[in-house]
Write a protein that holds these residues in place. Structure first.
Motif, PDB file in Angstrom:
ATOM      1  N   UNK A 178       0.673  -1.049  -0.044  1.00 32.12           N
ATOM      2  CA  UNK A 178      -0.043   0.270   0.229  1.00 32.12           C
ATOM      3  C   UNK A 178       0.941   1.207   0.122  1.00 32.12           C
ATOM      4  N   UNK A 179       2.020   1.305   0.618  1.00 31.68           N
ATOM      5  CA  UNK A 179       2.847   2.368   0.887  1.00 31.68           C
ATOM      6  C   UNK A 179       3.570   2.540  -0.433  1.00 31.68           C
ATOM      7  N   UNK A 180       3.822   1.433  -1.035  1.00 38.10           N
ATOM      8  CA  UNK A 180       4.333   1.568  -2.268  1.00 38.10           C
ATOM      9  C   UNK A 180       3.443   2.248  -3.304  1.00 38.10           C
ATOM     10  N   UNK A 181       2.075   1.823  -3.485  1.00 39.37           N
ATOM     11  CA  UNK A 181       1.128   2.319  -4.489  1.00 39.37           C
ATOM     12  C   UNK A 181       0.919   3.738  -4.232  1.00 39.37           C
ATOM     13  N   UNK A 182       1.232   4.547  -2.883  1.00 40.32           N
ATOM     14  CA  UNK A 182       0.801   5.652  -2.799  1.00 40.32           C
ATOM     15  C   UNK A 182       1.945   6.497  -3.125  1.00 40.32           C
ATOM     16  N   UNK A 183       3.202   6.162  -3.081  1.00 39.76           N
ATOM     17  CA  UNK A 183       4.418   7.064  -2.997  1.00 39.76           C
ATOM     18  C   UNK A 183       4.522   7.563  -4.155  1.00 39.76           C
ATOM     19  N   UNK A 184       4.973   8.978  -4.129  1.00 42.39           N
ATOM     20  CA  UNK A 184       5.251   9.632  -5.364  1.00 42.39           C
ATOM     21  C   UNK A 184       6.704   9.434  -5.804  1.00 42.39           C
ATOM     22  N   UNK A 185       7.583   8.760  -4.942  1.00 43.25           N
ATOM     23  CA  UNK A 185       9.082   8.610  -5.266  1.00 43.25           C
ATOM     24  C   UNK A 185       9.623   8.027  -4.045  1.00 43.25           C
ATOM     25  N   UNK A 186      10.818   7.437  -4.223  1.00 41.00           N
ATOM     26  CA  UNK A 186      11.523   6.686  -3.292  1.00 41.00           C
ATOM     27  C   UNK A 186      13.048   7.187  -3.202  1.00 41.00           C
TER      28      UNK A 186
ATOM     29  N   UNK B 209      10.030   9.072  -9.379  1.00 42.75           N
ATOM     30  CA  UNK B 209       9.037   8.527 -10.159  1.00 42.75           C
ATOM     31  C   UNK B 209       8.262   7.793  -9.185  1.00 42.75           C
ATOM     32  N   UNK B 210       6.948   7.571  -9.380  1.00 41.20           N
ATOM     33  CA  UNK B 210       6.215   6.769  -8.766  1.00 41.20           C
ATOM     34  C   UNK B 210       6.908   5.372  -8.997  1.00 41.20           C
ATOM     35  N   UNK B 211       6.337   4.147  -8.298  1.00 40.65           N
ATOM     36  CA  UNK B 211       6.782   2.928  -8.294  1.00 40.65           C
ATOM     37  C   UNK B 211       5.491   2.074  -9.048  1.00 40.65           C
ATOM     38  N   UNK B 212       5.857   1.103  -9.839  1.00 37.77           N
ATOM     39  CA  UNK B 212       5.061  -0.227 -10.306  1.00 37.77           C
ATOM     40  C   UNK B 212       4.065  -0.574  -9.038  1.00 37.77           C
ATOM     41  N   UNK B 213       3.172  -1.005  -9.346  1.00 35.40           N
ATOM     42  CA  UNK B 213       2.096  -1.697  -8.328  1.00 35.40           C
ATOM     43  C   UNK B 213       2.896  -2.852  -7.697  1.00 35.40           C
ATOM     44  N   UNK B 214       3.241  -2.863  -6.443  1.00 41.91           N
ATOM     45  CA  UNK B 214       4.006  -4.010  -5.858  1.00 41.91           C
ATOM     46  C   UNK B 214       3.489  -5.347  -5.882  1.00 41.91           C
TER      47      UNK B 214
ATOM     48  N   UNK C 258       8.520  -8.389  -1.162  1.00 43.73           N
ATOM     49  CA  UNK C 258       7.604  -7.448  -1.957  1.00 43.73           C
ATOM     50  C   UNK C 258       8.550  -6.979  -2.935  1.00 43.73           C
ATOM     51  N   UNK C 259       8.186  -6.876  -4.161  1.00 44.93           N
ATOM     52  CA  UNK C 259       8.841  -6.257  -5.256  1.00 44.93           C
ATOM     53  C   UNK C 259       8.204  -5.402  -6.331  1.00 44.93           C
ATOM     54  N   UNK C 260       8.939  -4.421  -6.705  1.00 46.35           N
ATOM     55  CA  UNK C 260       8.502  -3.460  -7.865  1.00 46.35           C
ATOM     56  C   UNK C 260       9.365  -2.880  -8.573  1.00 46.35           C
TER      57      UNK C 260
ATOM     58  N   UNK D 166      16.736  -2.192 -12.627  1.00 46.60           N
ATOM     59  CA  UNK D 166      15.116  -2.532 -12.724  1.00 46.60           C
ATOM     60  C   UNK D 166      14.616  -2.885 -11.040  1.00 46.60           C
ATOM     61  N   UNK D 167      14.734  -4.017 -10.806  1.00 47.04           N
ATOM     62  CA  UNK D 167      13.902  -4.528  -9.636  1.00 47.04           C
ATOM     63  C   UNK D 167      14.189  -3.679  -8.514  1.00 47.04           C
ATOM     64  N   UNK D 168      13.333  -3.149  -7.643  1.00 46.14           N
ATOM     65  CA  UNK D 168      13.661  -2.617  -6.419  1.00 46.14           C
ATOM     66  C   UNK D 168      12.806  -3.862  -5.293  1.00 46.14           C
ATOM     67  N   UNK D 169      13.508  -4.396  -4.781  1.00 48.03           N
ATOM     68  CA  UNK D 169      13.081  -5.608  -3.822  1.00 48.03           C
ATOM     69  C   UNK D 169      13.123  -5.375  -2.425  1.00 48.03           C
TER      70      UNK D 169
END
Length: 351
Positions: free
Chosen positions: A155-163, A177-182, A204-206, A273-276
């Protein structure tokens, strides 16, 4: 001449713990009854494999059990074909079974079967087998942790505008950038068509929606080498990332250079690519295992190097041209920031 791998002696305590964890995996994660149809395929090439086979046989007393060296491939494939839909297949492999089927787990899922897979157990050398057994824990309490933490991070990943990933040195890798749906690998198959996967679990990965919006520096303390083993450099290797690609490396080693050279030779450049986000509390920076695919579950962050990430399609890549997905583990002692919220401290997720 290579020396034979050294394996630690597995005691009755280890056996008892394996029986407990395997029983929990079958009942809690997979939801399979002890008397339901099951098939266990295993080898005896390292001590951990038959120990796990015995644990699964105890948890599944109605199962058919096959030691793979006693039969040919045709007999194994026939045993798979004979299973009714909803049966559980357990694959316990010191390396990886060389059967006729390509992507065997996918084929078994297509048959309507549940699947538990353990691979590359022969890489659990020295004191690593007990750590692997610890990582299999999936009691009801563990299930609550994995499922709850996984869903919260998703849920946090889905709402984050950046990381941002911040290391102990202060180096920062920014995802502007936003992240892909995890996606989740937390042992919760209740709403999924396919039941099962590779154990131990916990991830959890995105990835970045815009891969070119990733830039900065990240400090790598473990990476997957060209033999798919964990490589622990004497000091952190710093990668410099511009527009989503590695453009420079500081404090590198010949082994890491070999990985980068292999990717460049085929793909031309090295993408991030992957952020795990790993969740498995049995692994730490001190409690390690040699298999990169197992160690990626540790509580922390890993990235993938190379253009391959089959879970997300990006317009700049044709899947047939992507070859490499090499996991590297990043020092994030300064935090894992989603937007302006830090969700990680001292090896623990703060959700």
């Amino acid at each position: 001449m290579n020396e034979a791998p050294h394996y630690c002696e597995l005691t009755e305590q280890h056996r008892a713990l394996a029986h407990q964890h395997v029983g929990d995996i079958v009942r809690v994660a997979i939801g399979h009854g002890a008397d339901e149809p099951a098939l266990i395929i295993y080898d005896s090439e390292c001590p951990l494999a038959p120990l796990l086979a015995q644990a699964y046989a105890a948890a599944l007393p109605a199962a058919q059990v096959i030691e793979i060296s006693t039969v040919d491939n045709e007999a194994v494939m026939a045993a798979f074909a004979a299973q009714p839909a909803g049966a559980l297949i357990v694959l316990i492999q010191s390396t990886h079974f060389r059967l006729d089927a390509y992507r065997l787990r996918v084929q078994l899922f297509a048959q309507g079967l549940k699947v538990i897979e353990h691979v590359h157990l022969s890489r659990m050398i020295g004191d690593e087998a007990p750590r692997y057994i610890d990582a299999l824990g999936y009691s009801h309490e563990d299930a609550d942790y994995y499922r709850g933490t996984g869903a919260a991070l998703q849920a946090k990943i889905g709402a984050a505008p950046s990381a941002r990933l911040v290391s102990s040195s202060g180096h920062t890798l920014s995802f502007a950038t936003p992240l892909e749906p995890a996606k989740l690998n937390v042992g919760d198959y209740r709403a999924m068509k396919n039941i099962g996967g590779q154990f131990p679990i916990g991830e959890v990965f995105t990835e970045a929606v815009d891969l070119e919006a990733v830039s900065g520096r990240a400090d790598i303390y473990v990476f997957g080498d060209t033999t798919f083993h964990c490589n622990f450099p004497p000091q952190a290797i710093t990668i410099v990332v511009e527009a989503g690609r590695i453009t420079a490396v500081e404090n590198s080693t010949p082994e890491f250079d070999a990985v980068l050279d292999k990717i460049r030779a085929v793909e031309g450049e090295i993408w991030i690519r992957e952020l795990g986000l790993g969740l498995n509390r049995a692994f730490t920076r001190e409690r390690t295992v040699s298999d990169i695919g197992t160690y990626e579950r540790l509580c922390g962050i890993h990235l993938s190097l190379g253009a391959k990430h089959g879970s997300y399609n990006k317009p700049q890549f044709k899947r047939k041209d992507t070859r490499f997905h090499i996991d590297v583990f990043v020092d994030v002692a300064g935090g894992v920031w989603l937007g302006e919220e830090n969700l990680y401290h001292d090896g623990v997720w703060l959700v």
